[in-house]
Design a protein around this motif. Structure first.
Motif, PDB file in Angstrom:
ATOM      1  N   GLY A  26      57.209  55.328  28.699  1.00 26.92           N
ATOM      2  CA  GLY A  26      58.004  54.431  27.863  1.00 26.92           C
ATOM      3  C   GLY A  26      57.257  53.220  27.361  1.00 26.92           C
ATOM      4  N   THR A  27      58.043  52.306  26.778  1.00 27.16           N
ATOM      5  CA  THR A  27      57.508  51.077  26.204  1.00 27.16           C
ATOM      6  C   THR A  27      57.880  49.916  27.106  1.00 27.16           C
ATOM      7  N   PHE A  28      56.880  49.235  27.610  1.00 30.64           N
ATOM      8  CA  PHE A  28      57.097  48.147  28.559  1.00 30.64           C
ATOM      9  C   PHE A  28      55.970  47.133  28.430  1.00 30.64           C
ATOM     10  N   SER A  29      56.152  45.995  29.059  1.00 34.18           N
ATOM     11  CA  SER A  29      55.070  45.021  29.185  1.00 34.18           C
ATOM     12  C   SER A  29      54.725  44.929  30.667  1.00 34.18           C
ATOM     13  N   SER A  30      53.494  44.530  30.948  1.00 38.63           N
ATOM     14  CA  SER A  30      53.079  44.434  32.342  1.00 38.63           C
ATOM     15  C   SER A  30      52.069  43.323  32.525  1.00 38.63           C
ATOM     16  N   GLY A  38      44.008  47.482  34.126  1.00 35.87           N
ATOM     17  CA  GLY A  38      44.861  48.376  33.346  1.00 35.87           C
ATOM     18  C   GLY A  38      46.272  47.850  33.237  1.00 35.87           C
ATOM     19  N   THR A  39      47.026  48.452  32.308  1.00 36.76           N
ATOM     20  CA  THR A  39      48.391  48.002  32.036  1.00 36.76           C
ATOM     21  C   THR A  39      49.460  48.937  32.569  1.00 36.76           C
ATOM     22  N   GLY A  40      49.065  50.116  33.051  1.00 35.83           N
ATOM     23  CA  GLY A  40      50.034  51.077  33.565  1.00 35.83           C
ATOM     24  C   GLY A  40      50.489  52.094  32.535  1.00 35.83           C
ATOM     25  N   THR A  41      49.867  52.092  31.355  1.00 36.26           N
ATOM     26  CA  THR A  41      50.219  53.050  30.302  1.00 36.26           C
ATOM     27  C   THR A  41      49.364  54.311  30.441  1.00 36.26           C
ATOM     28  N   VAL A  67      56.183  44.868  35.975  1.00 34.12           N
ATOM     29  CA  VAL A  67      56.560  45.688  34.830  1.00 34.12           C
ATOM     30  C   VAL A  67      57.934  45.262  34.306  1.00 34.12           C
ATOM     31  N   THR A  68      58.077  45.193  32.967  1.00 30.70           N
ATOM     32  CA  THR A  68      59.356  44.861  32.347  1.00 30.70           C
ATOM     33  C   THR A  68      59.622  45.782  31.165  1.00 30.70           C
ATOM     34  N   TYR A  69      60.768  46.453  31.200  1.00 28.58           N
ATOM     35  CA  TYR A  69      61.281  47.259  30.086  1.00 28.58           C
ATOM     36  C   TYR A  69      62.418  46.447  29.480  1.00 28.58           C
TER      37      TYR A  69
END
Length: 112
Positions: A26-30, A38-41, A67-69
């Protein structure tokens, strides 16, 4: 749900044993802590900064990925794997693993 937020904790490594890697859908910020890169994508999985970067499981935040969705989300897939290139035969190993902590979210009301 919307505004889903959580922390993936204890992303770390230990030479000849394990090297945690985490990927989220999905689309998230981290925001990664000091021992995580890394960002977790899928294009930039979250992992320990080196092959020997152990952190304390429950007392250190150095291995955390926040992590935030923000958009409405119905599911999240977390993929976890061990990226260690070799195994040294460690006989007492209780350190490999990650945890999900501090999960919060808002419920989307459909029938109000």
């Amino acid at each position: 749900m919307s505004n889903l937020a959580f922390t993936v904790t204890d992303i770390d490594s230990n030479t000849g044993d394990f090297w945690d890697v985490v990927e989220l859908s999905g689309t998230f910020s981290s925001t990664a802590a000091s021992s995580v890169t890394g960002t977790g994508t899928t294009s930039s999985p979250a992992t320990a900064t080196s092959g020997n970067a152990p952190v304390a499981d429950t007392t250190s935040s150095a291995g955390n990925l926040n992590v935030t969705y923000q958009a409405p989300t119905s599911s999240v897939i977390l993929t976890y794997w061990n990226n260690a290139q070799w195994f040294s035969g460690v006989t007492v190993d209780r350190n490999q693993g990650i945890y999900i902590a501090g999960m919060t979210f808002s419920v989307i009301a459909n029938n109000c």
